[in-house]
Design an enzyme around this catalytic site. Structure first.
Site, PDB file in Angstrom:
ATOM      1  N   HIS A  74      -2.902  48.658  48.605  1.00 23.25           N
ATOM      2  CA  HIS A  74      -2.872  48.389  50.044  1.00 23.25           C
ATOM      3  C   HIS A  74      -4.233  47.917  50.556  1.00 23.25           C
ATOM      4  CE1 HIS A  74       0.964  51.013  50.679  1.00 23.25           C
ATOM      5  NE2 HIS A  74       1.233  49.782  50.286  1.00 23.25           N
ATOM      6  N   HIS A 120      -7.093  59.469  54.223  1.00 21.11           N
ATOM      7  CA  HIS A 120      -6.907  59.320  55.666  1.00 21.11           C
ATOM      8  C   HIS A 120      -7.151  60.640  56.387  1.00 21.11           C
ATOM      9  CE1 HIS A 120      -5.164  55.230  55.856  1.00 21.11           C
ATOM     10  NE2 HIS A 120      -4.668  55.527  54.655  1.00 21.11           N
ATOM     11  N   HIS A 176      -4.595  52.275  44.742  1.00 18.95           N
ATOM     12  CA  HIS A 176      -3.396  51.457  44.910  1.00 18.95           C
ATOM     13  C   HIS A 176      -3.758  50.188  45.675  1.00 18.95           C
ATOM     14  CE1 HIS A 176      -3.459  53.771  48.648  1.00 18.95           C
ATOM     15  NE2 HIS A 176      -2.545  52.992  49.180  1.00 18.95           N
ATOM     16  N   HIS A 179       4.261  56.667  46.838  1.00 19.84           N
ATOM     17  CA  HIS A 179       3.779  55.855  47.963  1.00 19.84           C
ATOM     18  C   HIS A 179       3.889  54.381  47.595  1.00 19.84           C
ATOM     19  CE1 HIS A 179       1.442  54.866  51.514  1.00 19.84           C
ATOM     20  NE2 HIS A 179       0.550  54.227  50.773  1.00 19.84           N
ATOM     21  N   ASP A 198      -3.286  57.733  48.890  1.00 24.33           N
ATOM     22  CA  ASP A 198      -2.271  58.049  49.901  1.00 24.33           C
ATOM     23  C   ASP A 198      -1.109  58.854  49.321  1.00 24.33           C
ATOM     24  OD1 ASP A 198      -3.814  56.674  51.673  1.00 24.33           O
ATOM     25  OD2 ASP A 198      -2.423  55.004  51.967  1.00 24.33           O
ATOM     26  N   ASP A 203      -6.022  48.384  53.167  1.00 19.74           N
ATOM     27  CA  ASP A 203      -7.015  49.305  53.723  1.00 19.74           C
ATOM     28  C   ASP A 203      -7.700  50.135  52.635  1.00 19.74           C
ATOM     29  OD1 ASP A 203      -4.505  50.633  53.381  1.00 19.74           O
ATOM     30  OD2 ASP A 203      -5.139  52.249  54.719  1.00 19.74           O
ATOM     31  N   HIS A 204      -7.343  49.879  51.382  1.00 15.84           N
ATOM     32  CA  HIS A 204      -7.995  50.537  50.237  1.00 15.84           C
ATOM     33  C   HIS A 204      -8.762  49.554  49.354  1.00 15.84           C
ATOM     34  CE1 HIS A 204      -5.942  54.525  50.651  1.00 15.84           C
ATOM     35  NE2 HIS A 204      -5.222  53.761  51.448  1.00 15.84           N
TER      36      HIS A 204
END
Length: 253
Positions: free
Chosen positions: A53, A163, A51, A108, A125, A55-56
């Site tokens: 975001h 995570h 996805h 998400h 996530d 942090d990915h």
């Protein structure tokens, strides 16, 4: 085949899959540095993104600068401009000797996907050990359906969430379902792993089905706890899930 969880930021994992010939896949590289350190000898076969975001996907530009020819697989999502190969639900990927199926798992985010194959589930996530992702763009019904879809995969599937949330998730799960012996055993295991500085992932999907309250919305004990928290009866499993997710959002264990 070897699987590594490369730590990034405060609690992210970048997943690195390698075969006996040194070929590799990288999943959700939010930071390029751990990947470049781990793969100094050769570029990966591919980068898989679940996805959009940061942090990915935040490390993808630097990885592509180092390895311009490495393909980047990602869902149809304008917020992932680095993609070179777009994937959709049901697509089958042949990457070296590995085979993966793409699963659409909105909730998400609206365009979230997971990659299932080789006994592994790279689920970003959507599913965590003893928990699930927050609903930033999707509805409770979408997320509940996505989790049910993942829960239906073979029980020996290794769940590779993105995570290290398991210790906190265990506290919430025990507040919901304290009489669950499988959950109590998993919580003890998690505490020991974290005390030793070891990751709690991957977990087995069968273990998640036995312990994770978000996969057990039909279980009488989980439903009863959600209704006590809500203060009224709940119509169905989606309503139970929505109550649990809202409860977890404000939970301080």
């Amino acid at each position: 085949m070897s699987l590594s969880a490369l730590p990034a930021f405060a609690d992210n994992y970048i997943w690195l899959l390698r075969d006996g010939r040194g070929r590799a896949l990288v999943v959700d590289p939010g930071d390029a540095v751990p990947v470049l350190d781990a793969l100094a000898d050769a570029p990966p076969l591919a980068i898989l993104l679940t996805h959009h975001h940061g942090d990915h996907i935040g490390g993808v530009d630097d990885l592509r600068a180092a390895w311009p020819d490495v393909p980047v697989y990602a869902p149809e999502e304008a917020r992932i401009p680095q993609a070179t190969c777009r994937v959709a639900d049901g697509d089958r990927l042949a990457l070296g000797d590995w085979r993966f199926t793409v699963l659409a798992v909105p909730g998400h985010t609206r365009s979230h996907v997971a990659y299932h194959g080789e006994g592994l589930l790279f689920c970003g996530d959507t599913l965590f050990s003893l928990g699930c992702g927050r609903l930033f763009e999707g509805t409770p019904a979408q997320m509940h359906a996505s989790l049910a879809r993942l829960a239906a995969l073979p029980g020996d599937t290794r769940v590779c969430g993105a995570h290290e949330y398991t210790l906190g998730n265990a506290a919430f799960a025990l507040a919901v379902d304290p009489g669950n012996p499988a959950l109590r055993a998993r919580a003890a295991e998690v505490r020991a792993l974290r005390a030793a500085g070891r990751p709690t992932l991957p977990s087995a999907l069968a273990q998640e089905r036995a312990c994770n309250p978000f996969l057990r919305c039909d279980a009488p004990a989980v439903r009863a706890a959600a209704e006590r928290h809500a203060g009224h009866p709940l119509a169905d499993a989606v309503a139970v899930f929505a109550t649990l997710r809202a409860w977890k959002d404000g939970f301080r264990g």
